[in-house]
Design a protein around this motif. Structure first.
Motif, PDB file in Angstrom:
ATOM      1  N   ASP A 234     -21.362   5.670   6.945  1.00 28.36           N
ATOM      2  CA  ASP A 234     -20.784   4.447   7.512  1.00 28.36           C
ATOM      3  C   ASP A 234     -20.245   3.535   6.421  1.00 28.36           C
ATOM      4  O   ASP A 234     -19.209   2.897   6.587  1.00 28.36           O
ATOM      5  N   LEU A 235     -20.965   3.451   5.298  1.00 30.35           N
ATOM      6  CA  LEU A 235     -20.532   2.572   4.204  1.00 30.35           C
ATOM      7  C   LEU A 235     -19.174   3.011   3.692  1.00 30.35           C
ATOM      8  O   LEU A 235     -18.281   2.197   3.465  1.00 30.35           O
ATOM      9  N   ALA A 236     -19.035   4.334   3.498  1.00 32.86           N
ATOM     10  CA  ALA A 236     -17.758   4.847   2.986  1.00 32.86           C
ATOM     11  C   ALA A 236     -16.659   4.663   4.029  1.00 32.86           C
ATOM     12  O   ALA A 236     -15.526   4.311   3.698  1.00 32.86           O
ATOM     13  N   ALA A 237     -17.019   4.881   5.305  1.00 33.46           N
ATOM     14  CA  ALA A 237     -16.009   4.800   6.360  1.00 33.46           C
ATOM     15  C   ALA A 237     -15.509   3.379   6.548  1.00 33.46           C
ATOM     16  O   ALA A 237     -14.388   3.155   6.989  1.00 33.46           O
ATOM     17  N   ARG A 238     -16.383   2.392   6.203  1.00 33.94           N
ATOM     18  CA  ARG A 238     -16.007   0.991   6.378  1.00 33.94           C
ATOM     19  C   ARG A 238     -14.856   0.608   5.441  1.00 33.94           C
ATOM     20  O   ARG A 238     -14.066  -0.267   5.755  1.00 33.94           O
ATOM     21  N   ALA A 239     -14.829   1.256   4.273  1.00 36.38           N
ATOM     22  CA  ALA A 239     -13.706   1.006   3.366  1.00 36.38           C
ATOM     23  C   ALA A 239     -12.553   1.873   3.837  1.00 36.38           C
ATOM     24  O   ALA A 239     -12.722   3.055   4.110  1.00 36.38           O
ATOM     25  N   ARG A 240     -11.374   1.269   3.955  1.00 35.98           N
ATOM     26  CA  ARG A 240     -10.240   2.072   4.421  1.00 35.98           C
ATOM     27  C   ARG A 240      -9.721   2.917   3.275  1.00 35.98           C
ATOM     28  O   ARG A 240      -9.715   2.501   2.120  1.00 35.98           O
ATOM     29  N   GLY A 241      -9.285   4.121   3.598  1.00 37.46           N
ATOM     30  CA  GLY A 241      -8.727   4.986   2.567  1.00 37.46           C
ATOM     31  C   GLY A 241      -7.393   4.437   2.066  1.00 37.46           C
ATOM     32  O   GLY A 241      -6.895   3.424   2.556  1.00 37.46           O
ATOM     33  N   ARG A 242      -6.826   5.098   1.082  1.00 35.57           N
ATOM     34  CA  ARG A 242      -5.533   4.667   0.530  1.00 35.57           C
ATOM     35  C   ARG A 242      -4.431   5.574   1.059  1.00 35.57           C
ATOM     36  O   ARG A 242      -4.579   6.796   1.120  1.00 35.57           O
ATOM     37  N   LEU A 243      -3.322   4.926   1.445  1.00 36.28           N
ATOM     38  CA  LEU A 243      -2.125   5.668   1.823  1.00 36.28           C
ATOM     39  C   LEU A 243      -1.431   6.131   0.535  1.00 36.28           C
ATOM     40  O   LEU A 243      -1.260   5.333  -0.387  1.00 36.28           O
ATOM     41  N   VAL A 244      -1.110   7.424   0.463  1.00 35.26           N
ATOM     42  CA  VAL A 244      -0.491   7.935  -0.760  1.00 35.26           C
ATOM     43  C   VAL A 244       0.802   8.674  -0.409  1.00 35.26           C
ATOM     44  O   VAL A 244       0.793   9.595   0.415  1.00 35.26           O
ATOM     45  N   VAL A 245       1.914   8.256  -1.020  1.00 30.40           N
ATOM     46  CA  VAL A 245       3.202   8.924  -0.834  1.00 30.40           C
ATOM     47  C   VAL A 245       3.596   9.567  -2.159  1.00 30.40           C
ATOM     48  O   VAL A 245       3.616   8.892  -3.194  1.00 30.40           O
ATOM     49  N   THR A 246       3.868  10.858  -2.145  1.00 34.16           N
ATOM     50  CA  THR A 246       4.344  11.541  -3.352  1.00 34.16           C
ATOM     51  C   THR A 246       5.855  11.713  -3.232  1.00 34.16           C
ATOM     52  O   THR A 246       6.348  12.258  -2.234  1.00 34.16           O
ATOM     53  N   THR A 247       6.588  11.195  -4.244  1.00 30.14           N
ATOM     54  CA  THR A 247       8.052  11.194  -4.169  1.00 30.14           C
ATOM     55  C   THR A 247       8.650  10.992  -5.560  1.00 30.14           C
ATOM     56  O   THR A 247       8.056  10.295  -6.383  1.00 30.14           O
ATOM     57  N   PRO A 248       9.832  11.548  -5.837  1.00 24.05           N
ATOM     58  CA  PRO A 248      10.514  11.205  -7.089  1.00 24.05           C
ATOM     59  C   PRO A 248      11.163   9.815  -7.007  1.00 24.05           C
ATOM     60  O   PRO A 248      11.497   9.223  -8.033  1.00 24.05           O
ATOM     61  N   ASP A 249      11.321   9.282  -5.790  1.00 27.32           N
ATOM     62  CA  ASP A 249      12.014   7.990  -5.598  1.00 27.32           C
ATOM     63  C   ASP A 249      10.987   6.862  -5.434  1.00 27.32           C
ATOM     64  O   ASP A 249      10.930   6.191  -4.387  1.00 27.32           O
ATOM     65  N   THR A 250      10.190   6.636  -6.488  1.00 22.40           N
ATOM     66  CA  THR A 250       9.047   5.723  -6.325  1.00 22.40           C
ATOM     67  C   THR A 250       9.477   4.274  -6.069  1.00 22.40           C
ATOM     68  O   THR A 250       8.845   3.581  -5.278  1.00 22.40           O
ATOM     69  N   ALA A 251      10.550   3.824  -6.750  1.00 17.24           N
ATOM     70  CA  ALA A 251      10.954   2.419  -6.589  1.00 17.24           C
ATOM     71  C   ALA A 251      11.374   2.148  -5.144  1.00 17.24           C
ATOM     72  O   ALA A 251      10.927   1.162  -4.526  1.00 17.24           O
ATOM     73  N   ASP A 252      12.210   3.044  -4.585  1.00 16.03           N
ATOM     74  CA  ASP A 252      12.627   2.872  -3.189  1.00 16.03           C
ATOM     75  C   ASP A 252      11.434   2.950  -2.244  1.00 16.03           C
ATOM     76  O   ASP A 252      11.331   2.169  -1.281  1.00 16.03           O
ATOM     77  N   ALA A 253      10.568   3.928  -2.526  1.00 16.03           N
ATOM     78  CA  ALA A 253       9.402   4.102  -1.643  1.00 16.03           C
ATOM     79  C   ALA A 253       8.549   2.837  -1.643  1.00 16.03           C
ATOM     80  O   ALA A 253       8.129   2.355  -0.585  1.00 16.03           O
ATOM     81  N   ALA A 254       8.327   2.272  -2.839  1.00 16.84           N
ATOM     82  CA  ALA A 254       7.494   1.058  -2.939  1.00 16.84           C
ATOM     83  C   ALA A 254       8.128  -0.081  -2.138  1.00 16.84           C
ATOM     84  O   ALA A 254       7.440  -0.808  -1.410  1.00 16.84           O
ATOM     85  N   ARG A 255       9.469  -0.213  -2.258  1.00 12.30           N
ATOM     86  CA  ARG A 255      10.164  -1.281  -1.548  1.00 12.30           C
ATOM     87  C   ARG A 255      10.014  -1.112  -0.034  1.00 12.30           C
ATOM     88  O   ARG A 255       9.647  -2.059   0.677  1.00 12.30           O
TER      89      ARG A 255
END
Ligand SMILES: Nc1ncnc2c1ncn2[C@@H]1O[C@H](COP(=O)(O)OP(=O)(O)OP(=O)(O)O)[C@@H](O)[C@H]1O
Length: 321
Positions: A234-255
């Motif tokens: 439950d303790l671990a589940a209470r913290a939300r996971g991280r969304l991760v996008v893998t891409t060569p276009d990191t600047a656009d993706a971040a925007r």
């Protein structure tokens, strides 16, 4: 609630329960600050916190070794330190390393330890010592002098001492501290076996992954205060996971992710991560694709206990020492 006699027939009483437990040392150091701890029967309970967070002080109060400044502690249903004489024979403790005589063999150390226990039956002493040595895997080394033991063997001998009598509760203060990975594995395996036999195990640790590996429940301490407690899952589940996008276009993706309401967007090499928003993730992938971002990977990584800790404190877990 309101019917104490009826409440008693519900779930079994917690093995440890503290209320506003507080310890201020004579020098003025507030080591434990208003601790409300509940350790369920049958749990392997990890008491987690960086060095100096008040774990040892709490354990010493639970074992009746020192008086709290205020608040109360109950162990196996009895108040401590008042009921120490009734409670302690049912508790096996390994605190601050076992006290061993180096010139005696492992077996003779245990015989001597047992002989000093007024509640131990001398007629069964040899058999109980042999069983405890067997339990911790020291039968073959039982005749060796303790000073020739490795740190891991000494720690196992300390555990054997705690197991000379049947125990309802084991209290272990940093049981793997200073051990090499093999020694750590041996102690963890032993803890799991003891728990499988129905003994409640309360262990302190400054190692997050150790708690995740062996514990069913945990409490997290920092600077003398309890941050959280509960089932590890439950303790671990209470913290939300991280969304991760893998891409060569990191600047656009971040925007795009920021435009879509994703918080705490971080770019590292070919990955952009962030806190997942409360909405359909498919909408995010659609927005990325519509903006021409080449998406090579997309997902939410499962939160670990460390993520939960970071979410609680806003800082990393200090594993130094
Ligand atoms: N006998 C003492 N007198 C004064 N201060 C103390 C005493 N024992 C501990 N402290 C202080 O109380 C605080 C909590 O210490 P405690 O040993 O309980 O923490 P801990 O989480 O067990 O850390 P560690 O893993 O280093 O033992 C620390 O700031 C420590 O310096």
């Amino acid at each position: 609630m309101g019917h104490p006699s009826a409440a008693r027939t519900d779930a079994p009483d917690p093995v440890i329960r503290t209320r506003a437990l507080t310890k201020r040392y004579r020098g003025g150091q507030l080591a434990v600050d208003g601790l409300d701890l509940t350790v369920p029967a049958g749990s392997v309970f990890g008491f987690l916190g960086p060095n100096g967070s008040g774990k040892t002080t709490t354990i010493r109060m639970l074992m009746g070794l020192i008086e709290p400044t205020s608040g109360s502690a109950r162990v196996l249903g009895h108040p401590m330190p008042r009921a120490s004489r009734a409670v302690l024979p049912q508790v096996g403790a390994l605190i601050e390393g076992p006290a061993l005589y180096g010139f005696l063999s492992g077996r003779d150390n245990l015989l001597r330890y047992d002989a000093a226990d007024p509640t131990a039956d001398p007629r069964t002493r040899r058999a109980r010592v042999a069983a405890a040595l067997e339990r911790v895997g020291l039968t073959a080394a039982a005749g060796k002098k303790a000073k020739a033991y490795s740190l891991g063997m000494k720690q196992r001998l300390g555990l054997a001492a705690a197991l000379l009598q049947p125990r309802r509760l084991l209290v272990l203060d940093e049981p793997t501290n200073g051990l090499d990975p093999q020694g750590m594995r041996e102690i963890r395996t032993l803890i799991r076996e003891l728990a499988a036999d129905g003994t409640t195990v309360f262990l302190s640790s400054h190692l997050l992954d150790e708690i995740e590996q062996v514990c069913s429940h945990a409490a997290v301490m920092a600077q003398g205060r309890l941050l959280t407690q509960g089932a590890v899952a439950d303790l671990a589940a209470r913290a939300r996971g991280r969304l991760v996008v893998t891409t060569p276009d990191t600047a656009d993706a971040a925007r795009v992710l920021k435009e879509q309401g994703v918080g705490d967007v971080v770019t590292a090499e070919d990955q952009v991560s962030g806190d997942p928003p409360d909405r359909e993730l498919a909408e995010l992938t659609a927005a990325l694709v519509a903006a021409g971002v080449r998406v090579r990977g997309f997902g939410v990584e499962r939160a670990s206990l460390e993520d939960a800790f970071v979410a609680l404190t806003g800082e990393g877990f200090d594993v130094a020492g």
